[in-house]
Design a protein around this motif. Sequence first.
Motif, mmCIF file in Angstrom:
data_model
loop_
_atom_site.group_PDB
_atom_site.id
_atom_site.type_symbol
_atom_site.label_atom_id
_atom_site.label_comp_id
_atom_site.label_asym_id
_atom_site.label_seq_id
_atom_site.Cartn_x
_atom_site.Cartn_y
_atom_site.Cartn_z
ATOM 1 N N ASN A 145 -17.030 15.940 -46.142
ATOM 2 C CA ASN A 145 -16.132 15.112 -44.807
ATOM 3 C C ASN A 145 -17.064 14.866 -43.966
ATOM 4 O O ASN A 145 -17.103 13.897 -43.141
ATOM 5 N N ILE B 101 -15.646 9.594 -51.280
ATOM 6 C CA ILE B 101 -14.387 10.092 -51.501
ATOM 7 C C ILE B 101 -13.978 9.984 -52.971
ATOM 8 O O ILE B 101 -13.385 11.071 -53.440
ATOM 9 N N ALA C 11 -9.168 12.726 -40.295
ATOM 10 C CA ALA C 11 -8.422 11.249 -40.558
ATOM 11 C C ALA C 11 -8.270 10.695 -39.133
ATOM 12 O O ALA C 11 -8.522 9.256 -38.935
ATOM 13 N N GLN D 76 -8.232 8.855 -46.757
ATOM 14 C CA GLN D 76 -8.528 10.439 -46.660
ATOM 15 C C GLN D 76 -7.277 11.129 -46.683
ATOM 16 O O GLN D 76 -7.254 11.942 -47.297
ATOM 17 N N TYR E 38 -7.480 13.337 -49.979
ATOM 18 C CA TYR E 38 -8.004 14.613 -49.711
ATOM 19 C C TYR E 38 -6.535 15.603 -49.639
ATOM 20 O O TYR E 38 -6.462 16.479 -50.221
#
Lengths: 113, 167
Positions: free
Chosen positions: A52, A79, B43, B58, B62
């Motif tokens: 991230n 990602i 995000a 995201q 995620y």
Amino acid sequence: MHIISEVFAWLPDVQLAHFLILSAILFTLGLYGIVTRRNAILVLMGLELVLNAANLNLIAFARYGGLNLDGQVFAIFVIILAAAEAAIALAIILNIFNRFQTINVDEVSSLKE
Amino acid sequence: MDTFDIVFYAFAAITVLSAFVVVFSRNIMYAAFSLLFTFCGVAGLYVLLQADFLAVTQILIYVGGILVLLLFGVMLTNKVVSVDIKTGTLHTIPAMILAAIVLGSLAAVFYATWSTTPDPVASTTTTTKAIGELLMTSFVLPFEVASVILLAALVGAALMARRTRKP
């Protein structure tokens, strides 16, 4: 909103460096988690923090550094790889748990029975 | 100090604090759930950086995918009902030294290089259409390779995680 902006007026205006420093903090926290955690799943969580942080860097440069949309597309690939990595790593961890009855990374030390 | 700055500092605080909980909490479930807040904070930062498609991606991948997968891993590998789900830490002192060195050098480099920033590139449209066009023109080869990687990961994970038959 005015009260908030007056109270926090001592904070500097947000620039590219703020995003970079934030991603450096995230990266360091993830690194610390990877190094110190015994549980393999928590090591994975640290890895996600690191990814991230890298993504945040890419997108910050996409906005400020003239990388434009290329940075965002690259972040999409990061990602994708993170998703694949998480699936594979969890499958491996489940296998390790089936064999050793533990997923503490310091106890899983034998290659062959 | 305008709204942009306030929102940035709010999201940055959420992200960093919950990341601290992820790294330092002794309870795995607390760590997993605060990872949720970290992802959502990142995000929000993506939205601030005008990466709207990335922010939604995201959250979808995620929060909706990887985090649920991690929670499944926690549930499957810890005997939640019988044993406590606490976890220990290893060699914290060298890790702290390493982390301090890494953070210090990264921050120094960033600050020295980017203390005077260029103005943000003006962007008025949404990024989804442009990203789709880029994926289909300039980035076709990485796109296809990523799809093959995803397929391989899918097959590999399914094969590995399958319950092995007793011989």
